[in-house]
Write a protein that holds these residues in place. Structure first.
Motif, mmCIF file in Angstrom:
data_model
loop_
_atom_site.group_PDB
_atom_site.id
_atom_site.type_symbol
_atom_site.label_atom_id
_atom_site.label_comp_id
_atom_site.label_asym_id
_atom_site.label_seq_id
_atom_site.Cartn_x
_atom_site.Cartn_y
_atom_site.Cartn_z
ATOM 1 N N ASN A 1 0.823 -1.200 0.000
ATOM 2 C CA ASN A 1 0.000 0.000 0.000
ATOM 3 C C ASN A 1 0.856 1.248 0.000
ATOM 4 O OD1 ASN A 1 -2.313 -1.405 -0.054
ATOM 5 N ND2 ASN A 1 -2.687 -1.358 2.146
ATOM 6 N N GLU A 2 1.869 1.308 -0.843
ATOM 7 C CA GLU A 2 2.717 2.482 -0.953
ATOM 8 C C GLU A 2 2.564 3.070 -2.338
ATOM 9 O OE1 GLU A 2 6.737 2.067 0.224
ATOM 10 O OE2 GLU A 2 6.304 0.550 1.735
ATOM 11 N N ILE A 3 2.398 4.357 -2.382
ATOM 12 C CA ILE A 3 2.296 5.042 -3.657
ATOM 13 C C ILE A 3 2.718 6.482 -3.460
ATOM 14 C CG2 ILE A 3 -0.157 5.563 -3.264
ATOM 15 C CD1 ILE A 3 -0.550 5.338 -6.277
ATOM 16 N N LYS A 4 3.586 6.960 -4.314
ATOM 17 C CA LYS A 4 4.049 8.339 -4.208
ATOM 18 C C LYS A 4 2.998 9.277 -4.782
ATOM 19 C CE LYS A 4 8.978 7.284 -4.351
ATOM 20 N NZ LYS A 4 10.256 7.546 -5.041
ATOM 21 N N ILE A 5 2.672 10.292 -4.042
ATOM 22 C CA ILE A 5 1.651 11.245 -4.440
ATOM 23 C C ILE A 5 2.309 12.589 -4.717
ATOM 24 C CG2 ILE A 5 -0.507 12.339 -3.766
ATOM 25 C CD1 ILE A 5 -0.658 9.313 -4.059
ATOM 26 N N GLN A 6 1.885 13.222 -5.773
ATOM 27 C CA GLN A 6 2.419 14.540 -6.075
ATOM 28 C C GLN A 6 2.117 15.494 -4.929
ATOM 29 O OE1 GLN A 6 0.766 15.692 -9.801
ATOM 30 N NE2 GLN A 6 1.488 13.867 -10.879
ATOM 31 N N ASP A 7 3.030 16.402 -4.671
ATOM 32 C CA ASP A 7 2.878 17.335 -3.559
ATOM 33 C C ASP A 7 1.594 18.144 -3.705
ATOM 34 O OD1 ASP A 7 5.227 16.459 -2.526
ATOM 35 O OD2 ASP A 7 6.439 18.054 -3.436
ATOM 36 N N GLY A 8 0.848 18.194 -2.598
ATOM 37 C CA GLY A 8 -0.332 19.034 -2.566
ATOM 38 C C GLY A 8 -1.486 18.570 -3.413
ATOM 39 N N LEU B 1 -15.650 1.166 5.990
ATOM 40 C CA LEU B 1 -14.407 1.824 6.377
ATOM 41 C C LEU B 1 -13.968 2.808 5.305
ATOM 42 C CD1 LEU B 1 -12.450 -1.263 7.769
ATOM 43 C CD2 LEU B 1 -13.750 0.440 9.056
ATOM 44 N N GLN B 2 -13.455 3.921 5.765
ATOM 45 C CA GLN B 2 -12.849 4.919 4.887
ATOM 46 C C GLN B 2 -11.352 4.945 5.165
ATOM 47 O OE1 GLN B 2 -12.643 9.167 5.945
ATOM 48 N NE2 GLN B 2 -13.966 9.544 4.166
ATOM 49 N N LYS B 3 -10.551 4.844 4.104
ATOM 50 C CA LYS B 3 -9.100 4.852 4.268
ATOM 51 C C LYS B 3 -8.506 5.999 3.477
ATOM 52 C CE LYS B 3 -4.987 1.943 4.109
ATOM 53 N NZ LYS B 3 -4.490 0.577 3.982
ATOM 54 N N ASP B 4 -7.716 6.794 4.141
ATOM 55 C CA ASP B 4 -7.002 7.895 3.504
ATOM 56 C C ASP B 4 -5.744 7.319 2.873
ATOM 57 O OD1 ASP B 4 -5.325 10.101 2.919
ATOM 58 O OD2 ASP B 4 -6.387 11.309 4.397
ATOM 59 N N ARG B 5 -5.654 7.353 1.556
ATOM 60 C CA ARG B 5 -4.531 6.737 0.871
ATOM 61 C C ARG B 5 -3.234 7.513 1.074
ATOM 62 N NH1 ARG B 5 -4.934 7.210 -4.272
ATOM 63 N NH2 ARG B 5 -3.283 5.707 -4.664
ATOM 64 N N GLU B 6 -3.336 8.758 1.470
ATOM 65 C CA GLU B 6 -2.127 9.546 1.687
ATOM 66 C C GLU B 6 -1.497 9.243 3.035
ATOM 67 O OE1 GLU B 6 -0.728 14.224 1.325
ATOM 68 O OE2 GLU B 6 -2.840 13.727 1.591
ATOM 69 N N THR B 7 -2.329 9.081 4.074
ATOM 70 C CA THR B 7 -1.808 8.859 5.421
ATOM 71 C C THR B 7 -1.983 7.425 5.903
ATOM 72 O OG1 THR B 7 -3.921 9.433 6.466
ATOM 73 C CG2 THR B 7 -2.390 11.249 5.964
ATOM 74 N N GLY B 8 -2.855 6.627 5.243
ATOM 75 C CA GLY B 8 -3.143 5.277 5.700
ATOM 76 C C GLY B 8 -4.136 5.231 6.844
ATOM 77 N N GLU B 9 -4.632 6.376 7.284
ATOM 78 C CA GLU B 9 -5.560 6.434 8.412
ATOM 79 C C GLU B 9 -6.918 5.861 8.006
ATOM 80 O OE1 GLU B 9 -7.677 9.747 11.330
ATOM 81 O OE2 GLU B 9 -6.232 10.355 9.804
#
Length: 682
Positions: A131-138, A205-213
């Protein structure tokens, strides 16, 4: 000789302001009634789909089409072939295949389009299955513009458990493995930020893909089984959750009820819909078809819940095949229209959601074998920049159609608006009801009948009690049906159906019919009475084709006029000769209901010559036999195959000849509406 119909576009309601909570929620006020507006007719013979400025036909890939989507300037074709689910991109102008998925997929795909805000796969190579993915800033700091058209293809592959993002060449530019137990395909918002799924415990469940929360979402109901996430709307702020809940009835029995809740993800409010119909739309604009005793095409704006609208179409069949593009403010329908040569075609109509006007229409010819079976367009997309509607026909898997709705040959140019504020099906408002009475009075004068509404209707009928209805939408829709049906009969026809004392044929529009006689049936939705005045009671809550019900009951009035018998049963040696040797009618509805035999019944196109009767009900009385034949000749032909039977066609011939001998036919057309199967048969 003409076997087609001239389509009458009648007067329609112009509703007043109405306030509702959300899709399918309760209204606080009701609409009003408008004026008569002339419509259009398709009496001319149009050609079928062909290469032209109006309709372009593109070849489809082999296999079964699962869906067609507009993808930027091209078309995305989702189809099944050779045991695999496949995707290909097609040039919308030439039909040339521009790319195809390799390898293909072994399970059905969840296909969506999303914003182009994910990084290239090469930037995180080696992280497959994590579950790792680089996200563009902002990238998640702002919501997408409502009118921004998504450009990346995003699919969820159940086999691998991954979301895959693809560019126009089907290169996988990003992927995301869903780690966890889920009972149905997970959903993701348009901006690729939040993942939503239901686990085996039924939790959402809701998962934030940026933070994993992760956090739990309250669906607003205690579902009996894990629910299903239907969709994400209103720019990612509204989650539609569907499922079943278990309730106890008054006598303690279990009752399962379908529920769809709209969960406000920003504030936690719950919107419960009265319909289980899917909703279309990704931004704040939405559309849904509410199916029930009264089908309604409803659309609105989640940001303005007090302004909800609906379309009132001229042909009720349009409600069966509706597709909307809320963000483009367009809605397309189709219905089957009978042509002047006794065949049929599918009529497409495009509506503007803002003005409510029909902006384009076009007929597509249907082949003989398609007329017998179900055929309908499956709409794919509407392109606001070019005015193109992309669709395919369920019966033609090898063709894709591109309809140019801006071509001058297809523009309707109607000034009439079909858009009115939404009103729930059982709404009553005295001022509006009075206007319906005026509408009914106009029909009475035009056709020479009497129409009773609401409390005017008697509650005790022959063998049945009538439950009164004051529903403005249902009565209005029924009056529209009546106008269309009665117009199919020749001028002056109903004056000749008057009883011996000069009384006119009366129509009672009631909610439902409750049996209270020895031979009464609980399933009765229409009733004819021929003694002490003629009447036809119509249950406007009855599902199905109300038009054919009206034709059926008028057939009984015809029998009464010919026989002079309150039982409407003229019989003759000739009629009996048209039945199987040794056959006799049940002469009772309850006796007939106990008949489980399919002897002599029409079994479909495979054995049409063996049919003497349309169905088992036709074997109850001779008058019911004739009424069944009449309702299909009037309302279902040529979309039915019953008249391929020489026996049924022979009965219709005798009925038609008897009617012409018994009525004053001066001024009647050469071919009456019920005589079309006779003139169009080989």
């Amino acid at each position: 000789m003409k076997c087609g119909k001239s389509f009458w576009l009648p007067w329609f309601l112009c509703f007043l302001t109405v306030s509702v909570l959300c899709v399918g929620c309760r209204a606080q006020s009701a609409p009003g009634v408008g004026e008569i507006s002339d419509g259009i007719s398709f009496e001319e013979t149009f050609g079928g789909p062909a290469e032209s400025e109006t309709m372009t036909v593109l070849p489809a890939p082999g296999g079964t089409i699962m869906g067609v989507y507009a993808w930027n300037e091209d078309l995305l074709i989702y189809y099944y072939a050779d045991g695999y689910y496949m995707l290909c991109r097609v040039d919308s102008a030439t039909g040339e295949t521009l790319g195809q998925t390799e390898p293909s997929f072994v399970r059905e795909l969840q296909i969506e389009f999303c914003q182009d805000n994910v990084t290239l796969l090469s930037e995180f190579a080696g992280h497959e299955g994590q579950n790792e993915i680089k996200i563009q800033d902002g990238i998640f700091n702002s919501e997408p513009e409502a009118e921004t058209r998504p450009s990346l293809l995003r699919i969820f592959d159940l086999e691998s458990g991954k979301f895959l993002w693809m560019d126009e060449n089907f290169n996988i530019v990003s992927e995301y493995f869903v780690d966890g137990d889920y009972v149905s395909a997970p959903r993701m918002d348009l901006n690729n930020k939040y993942l939503y799924y239901v686990n085996y415990s039924g939790q959402i469940l809701q998962k934030d893909r940026e933070t994993g929360e992760e956090k739990r979402i309250d669906p607003g109901a205690d579902f009996y089984e894990p629910p299903y996430i239907e969709g994400i709307y209103n720019n990612g702020t509204l989650l539609a959750v569907t499922g079943t809940i278990l309730e106890k009835t008054d006598n303690g029995l279990d009752n399962f009820r379908s529920v769809k809740n709209y969960v406000d993800l920003s504030g936690g409010n719950i919107y419960e819909s009265s319909s289980f119909s899917p909703v279309t739309g990704s931004g704040s604009m939405y559309y849904t078809t509410l199916y029930g005793m009264l089908d309604q095409a409803v659309f609105g704006d989640f940001s303005q819940p007090d302004m909800t609208w609906q379309f009132l179409f001229d042909d009720y069949e349009e409600y069966d095949h509706v597709f909307a593009w809320p963000q483009e403010r367009r809605l397309c329908t189709s219905y089957t229209e009978e042509t002047s040569d006794g065949k049929a075609r599918e009529v497409l109509s495009l509506y503007d959601m803002d003005s409510g006007r029909k902006v384009a229409c076009w007929p597509v010819d249907i082949e003989d074998d398609e007329a017998v079976n179900a055929v309908w367009p499956v709409f794919a997309d509407y392109r606001a920049d070019t005015g193109q509607v992309v669709f395919y026909l369920s019966s033609r898997p090898d063709e894709i159609y591109v309809w140019n709705t801006l071509n001058e040959d297809t523009i309707c140019g109607e000034g009439k608006s079909y858009r009115v504020p939404y009103i729930p099906a059982d709404t009553y408002e005295p001022q509006l009801f009075a206007q319906l009475e005026d509408y009914a009075a106009g029909l009475e004068q035009r056709f020479g009948v009497e129409i009773l509404l609401g409390d005017e209707c008697p509650v005790q009928l022959s063998g049945y009690q009538a439950e009164i209805s004051n529903s403005v939408p249902k009565i209005y829709r029924s009056l529209k049906f009546m106008e269309e049906c009665l117009s199919k009969y020749p001028d002056g026809f109903f004056e000749q159906l008057q009883d011996g004392c000069g009384g006119k044929l009366e129509f009672y529009l009631v909610k439902r019919l409750i049996p209270d006689g020895d031979d009464s049936l609980s399933s009765t939705v229409g009733l004819y009475g021929g003694r002490n005045g003629q009447y036809i009671a119509i249950s406007i809550d009855s599902p199905g084709r109300l038009q054919t019900l009206i034709y059926h009951e008028i057939s009984h009035a015809i029998d009464y006029m010919i026989s002079g018998d309150g039982d409407q049963n003229y019989t003759s040696a000739l009629w009996n000769l048209m039945n199987p040797p040794g056959f006799s009618y049940a002469w009772g509805y309850r006796e007939n209901a106990m008949d489980t035999s399919w002897d002599y019944i029409f079994n479909g196109p495979g054995s049409p010559k063996e049919a003497w009767f349309v169905d088992i009900y036709s074997k109850s009385f001779p008058t019911e036999d004739r009424a069944r034949i009449m309702e299909y000749a009037m309302g279902m032909y040529p979309g039915c195959a019953y008249f391929e039977s020489s026996h049924i066609l022979q009965k219709l011939t005798v009925m038609s000849e008897t009617i012409r001998r018994s009525f004053d036919t001066e001024g009647w057309p050469e071919t009456l509406w019920w005589e079309r199967p006779l003139n169009c048969s080989e």
